[in-house]
Write an enzyme that holds these catalytic residues in place. Structure first.
Site, mmCIF file in Angstrom:
data_model
loop_
_atom_site.group_PDB
_atom_site.id
_atom_site.type_symbol
_atom_site.label_atom_id
_atom_site.label_comp_id
_atom_site.label_asym_id
_atom_site.label_seq_id
_atom_site.Cartn_x
_atom_site.Cartn_y
_atom_site.Cartn_z
ATOM 1 N N HIS A 95 0.852 -1.190 0.000
ATOM 2 C CA HIS A 95 0.000 0.000 0.000
ATOM 3 C C HIS A 95 0.885 1.236 0.000
ATOM 4 O O HIS A 95 1.910 1.271 0.678
ATOM 5 C CB HIS A 95 -0.900 0.007 1.238
ATOM 6 C CG HIS A 95 -1.971 1.048 1.162
ATOM 7 N ND1 HIS A 95 -3.160 0.836 0.481
ATOM 8 C CD2 HIS A 95 -2.041 2.301 1.634
ATOM 9 C CE1 HIS A 95 -3.908 1.913 0.560
ATOM 10 N NE2 HIS A 95 -3.252 2.832 1.260
ATOM 11 N N ARG A 109 -12.941 12.948 6.217
ATOM 12 C CA ARG A 109 -11.633 13.577 6.425
ATOM 13 C C ARG A 109 -11.214 14.386 5.220
ATOM 14 O O ARG A 109 -10.615 15.452 5.349
ATOM 15 C CB ARG A 109 -10.572 12.507 6.726
ATOM 16 C CG ARG A 109 -10.654 11.970 8.150
ATOM 17 C CD ARG A 109 -9.817 10.739 8.319
ATOM 18 N NE ARG A 109 -8.420 10.992 7.983
ATOM 19 C CZ ARG A 109 -7.638 10.124 7.348
ATOM 20 N NH1 ARG A 109 -8.098 8.941 6.974
ATOM 21 N NH2 ARG A 109 -6.396 10.431 7.070
HETATM 22 N N1 URA Z 1 -4.564 6.371 2.161
HETATM 23 C C1 URA Z 1 -5.526 5.783 2.939
HETATM 24 O O1 URA Z 1 -5.995 4.681 2.666
HETATM 25 N N2 URA Z 1 -5.950 6.461 4.024
HETATM 26 C C2 URA Z 1 -5.471 7.662 4.361
HETATM 27 O O2 URA Z 1 -5.892 8.190 5.370
HETATM 28 C C3 URA Z 1 -4.484 8.269 3.548
HETATM 29 C C4 URA Z 1 -4.033 7.591 2.443
#
Ligand code: URA
Length: 452
Positions: free
Chosen positions: A82, A168
């Protein structure tokens, strides 16, 4: 549970117990905690942070808000990577078939662009017909057949993260270490993985631009992964410049295919190989980092991962001919060359203005759910440190109209800072600066002597 008491406590920096945190989060999912109360909570966390106990509880609550994939039946380790988000980052498109070719299973769930950054799902959907919204059983079928499958987060996986992530992104609460860590790790831990590698970006184009913050994020995420028994490592990689030489969805697919042919830009290949080698090592499939990297480089150069990518595209509904004939990918009607008008050196290629320029061309979103134009973006981008003669290319703008191309040119010129003379450009920051694992933080050593 009175939500206001919880907000008061967090505002004052008091630690929340698990029962209160859980009641607040459940209340949000059930509608008894309002959006504005959750927004206030997130802002309080942005400033006050979460302690270790709160973070552990939050991750558990987020995972528990949905289901966890059951992949124990697969015959080889399940792994994923990721990235915390960047510009020009097409690593997943290459890493996933490459690591699958090396024998591991890669159940990859990716995201869309957020802020100035691009998203793997948008890139994949630039391939005509490619479906990222597979039902879970189809995802598992593709995974079983190709050892790799790529889709978006489903409603069943960490639904609380989906709600919080959306909130967010519109309340100024993205750059919080505990919130980013909980968001990423809840999704990844719900994939039922054996090993995970994190590409933590650092520099002006990362959500956390300061190296110390990026390291703290990496340490936090590695700690969470290890607590859940998932072998987790993180590499800190440069995002003070875009990765590779393209930004824009279809253009990035072309570049990923180049990399799968054993060609393409050196920086992209290097990051792909390093992250993939970490996965092989964590899964116990290689004796050393060097051996893993060498094997992966041979695979890339041999073309088998490209063939696997072609099959993956076909199985997920995409046109497999695009992999061999990349001109079948969406192409913008206007391509404008942008050239330098005096000898110079490239001092900076700033990712945020470049990412925003892709959005302005129509290649990213300014509103949730907005349609995007996969064909637009920038290619043949210069990289910091390059010396340019008068008339050399700074890049190409791919746009939907002449007017958009003119604006794209202005934005590209603004994103690229040129030194006045050919001069001596300063050395760019290291592409990979640190490695973080359960034993600590290590300066990056490509030979891998820091690995125990
Ligand atoms: N990628 C995500 O999956 N979550 C975040 O908060 C920031 C980047």
């Amino acid at each position: 549970m009175n939500p206001v008491e919880i907000l008061d406590a967090k505002r004052e920096g008091r630690s929340l117990d698990r029962a209160s945190l859980s009641a607040f989060m459940t209340g949000y999912l059930e509608g008894t905690v309002e959006e504005y109360q959750m927004a206030a909570f997130l802002m309080a966390v942005q400033f006050r942070g979460l302690d270790d106990g709160e973070l552990t509880d939050l991750v558990e609550i987020m995972i528990g808000s949905g289901s966890v994939l059951e992949l124990d039946h697969l015959p080889s380790p399940r792994v994923d990577k990721h990235s915390t988000g960047g510009v020009g980052d097409k690593v997943s498109l290459v890493l996933s078939p490459l690591v699958a070719e090396a024998g591991l299973h890669v159940p990859m769930m990716s995201g869309r662009g957020l802020g100035h950054t691009g998203g793997t799902l948008d890139k994949l959907e630039a391939i005509p017909g490619f479906r990222t919204d597979l039902p879970l059983d189809e995802f598992l079928e593709v995974l079983g057949a190709e050892r790799a499958a790529m889709m978006g987060q489903t409603a069943e996986i960490a639904p609380l993260d989906q709600r919080l992530y959306a909130l967010r992104s519109v309340t100024g609460t993205v750059p919080s270490i505990p919130l980013i860590a909980a968001s990423i790790m809840s999704k990844k831990l719900a994939e039922g993985l054996d090993a995970l590698v994190l590409d933590v970006k650092t520099g002006s184009g990362a959500f956390l631009s300061q190296r110390d913050d990026s390291l703290a994020l990496a340490r936090t995420m590695v700690g969470i992964g290890e607590r859940y028994g998932v072998r987790t490592t993180a590499l800190l990689t440069a995002m003070d410049r875009p990765l590779g030489r393209t930004a824009g969805n279809a253009l990035e697919v072309r570049e990923a295919v180049e990399c799968l042919r054993g060609k393409g830009p050196e920086d992209l290949r290097e990051v792909v190989l390093a992250l993939s080698a970490e996965l092989l090592l964590s899964a116990g499939e290689a004796s050393s980092f060097e051996a893993a990297r060498e094997r992966l480089a041979e695979l890339l150069d041999g073309g088998a991962p490209l063939a696997r990518f072609r099959r993956l595209v076909q199985r997920q509904g995409g046109d497999p001919r695009t992999v061999d004939e990349v001109d079948r990918l969406p192409q913008a009607p206007v391509v404008r060359e942008v050239r330098v008008d005096a000898p110079s050196h490239v001092a900076e290629v700033r990712p945020v203005p470049l990412g925003m320029a892709v959005i302005a061309l129509g290649g990213g979103r300014t509103r949730l759910g907005q349609e995007i134009d996969p064909s637009v973006g920038f290619s043949v981008l210069v990289q910091p440190g390059e010396i340019l003669e008068e008339g050399d290319l700074l890049g190409r703008v791919h746009a939907a109209s002449e007017e958009a191309a003119r604006e794209g040119e202005a934005r590209l010129r603004d994103a690229v800072h040129l030194g006045r003379s050919r001069g001596t450009p300063g050395a760019p920051s290291p592409l990979i600066s640190h490695r973080v694992d359960a034993s600590g933080v290590w300066p990056w050593d490509p030979v891998g002597s820091q690995r125990g």
